[in-house]
Every structure is written in C-alpha cells, then in structure tokens.
Design a protein around this motif. Sequence first.
Motif, short mmCIF file in Angstrom:
data_model
loop_
_atom_site.label_atom_id
_atom_site.label_comp_id
_atom_site.label_asym_id
_atom_site.label_seq_id
_atom_site.Cartn_x
_atom_site.Cartn_y
_atom_site.Cartn_z
N MET A 1 -57.88 40.00 38.96
CA MET A 1 -58.48 41.12 39.86
C MET A 1 -58.68 42.49 38.85
N GLN A 2 -57.94 42.88 37.71
CA GLN A 2 -58.19 43.78 37.41
C GLN A 2 -59.28 43.88 36.31
N LEU A 3 -60.02 42.79 36.17
CA LEU A 3 -61.16 42.64 35.46
C LEU A 3 -62.31 42.61 36.39
N ASN A 4 -61.79 42.92 37.53
CA ASN A 4 -62.99 42.78 38.78
C ASN A 4 -63.77 41.38 38.57
N ARG A 5 -63.10 40.30 38.63
CA ARG A 5 -63.46 38.98 38.77
C ARG A 5 -62.95 38.20 39.92
N PRO A 6 -63.09 38.49 41.07
CA PRO A 6 -62.20 37.96 42.32
C PRO A 6 -62.20 36.48 42.25
N ASP A 7 -63.51 35.93 42.08
CA ASP A 7 -63.51 34.51 42.22
C ASP A 7 -62.62 34.03 41.12
N GLU A 8 -62.58 34.17 39.83
CA GLU A 8 -61.58 33.80 38.87
C GLU A 8 -60.39 33.92 39.22
N ALA A 9 -59.91 35.04 39.87
CA ALA A 9 -58.54 35.40 40.20
C ALA A 9 -58.23 34.45 41.10
N GLU A 10 -58.72 34.00 42.27
CA GLU A 10 -58.69 33.20 43.50
C GLU A 10 -58.56 31.88 42.92
N ARG A 11 -59.33 31.29 41.84
CA ARG A 11 -59.18 29.99 41.42
C ARG A 11 -57.66 29.94 40.76
N SER A 12 -57.40 31.05 39.74
CA SER A 12 -56.24 31.04 38.98
C SER A 12 -54.76 31.03 40.09
N ILE A 13 -55.12 31.88 41.10
CA ILE A 13 -54.03 31.82 42.13
C ILE A 13 -53.86 30.52 42.84
N ARG A 14 -54.86 29.79 43.22
CA ARG A 14 -54.74 28.60 43.86
C ARG A 14 -53.89 27.61 43.02
N GLU A 15 -54.52 27.50 41.72
CA GLU A 15 -53.66 26.77 40.71
C GLU A 15 -52.14 27.03 40.63
N ALA A 16 -51.89 28.28 40.54
CA ALA A 16 -50.17 28.74 40.64
C ALA A 16 -49.72 28.41 41.80
N LEU A 17 -50.21 28.38 43.06
CA LEU A 17 -49.83 27.93 44.26
C LEU A 17 -49.42 26.49 44.41
N LEU A 18 -50.50 25.76 43.90
CA LEU A 18 -50.26 24.38 43.78
C LEU A 18 -49.15 23.90 43.09
N ARG A 19 -48.80 24.78 41.92
CA ARG A 19 -47.50 24.34 41.20
C ARG A 19 -46.35 24.84 41.77
N ASN A 20 -46.34 26.22 42.41
CA ASN A 20 -45.44 26.78 42.98
C ASN A 20 -45.84 27.30 44.19
N PRO A 21 -45.68 26.81 45.43
CA PRO A 21 -46.15 27.34 46.96
C PRO A 21 -45.38 28.52 47.18
N ASN A 22 -44.19 28.64 46.41
CA ASN A 22 -43.04 29.74 46.87
C ASN A 22 -43.42 30.88 46.17
N PHE A 23 -44.46 31.03 45.35
CA PHE A 23 -44.60 32.22 44.55
C PHE A 23 -45.18 33.32 45.12
N ALA A 24 -44.30 34.02 45.72
CA ALA A 24 -44.75 35.31 46.88
C ALA A 24 -45.81 36.08 46.13
N ASP A 25 -45.62 36.48 45.19
CA ASP A 25 -46.48 37.45 44.26
C ASP A 25 -47.95 37.08 44.27
#
Length: 80
Positions: A1-25
């Motif tokens: 997000m800090q690099l103003n690339r919301p689509d890339e951020a969203e993809r990374s977040i989706r991958e993180a949540l697949l690994r750990n759906p309890n990752f609140a941040d």
Amino acid sequence: MQLNRPDEAERSIREALLRNPNFADAYLVRSDVYGRKGDYRAQLRDLDAYLKLEPNGPASQRVRRGREAALRILASHPQD
C-alpha cells in the motif's frame, strides 16, 4: 500500500490470509485497499474480521472509528 500499488497489496494479503486466516493485521491492510477503491462494504467486512480477532487489540479503537465512518458513507450512498 505504501508504494501505491493496491492491486499487488491485495494479492499479497490474500496469500497471507490463505496461509493464516487469523492474521488480524492483514484484514486492516486489506480494509485500507478497499477503502481506497471505494468498496465500503468489503472494507466493513475486513474491519469486522479484525475486531473479531482482536477485540481489544492495539488498533481496535481506531478500527471502530473507521468502521463508523464507513457506515456513514454507506448510509449516505446506499447504492455503493
């Protein structure tokens, strides 16, 4: 997000949540992505997910205020 690339951020977040759906941040970051895109319903879902995982977390008060702001936006633009 800090690099103003919301689509890339969203993809990374989706991958993180697949690994750990309890990752609140991750829900917080994704809620920012949705807020920037104007998808306030999705933003609310992620803010709610964060609060479910971290009801008394370090960002909980800020999240509650953000949630109220998103609700006000939705109330004033019900078609969004």
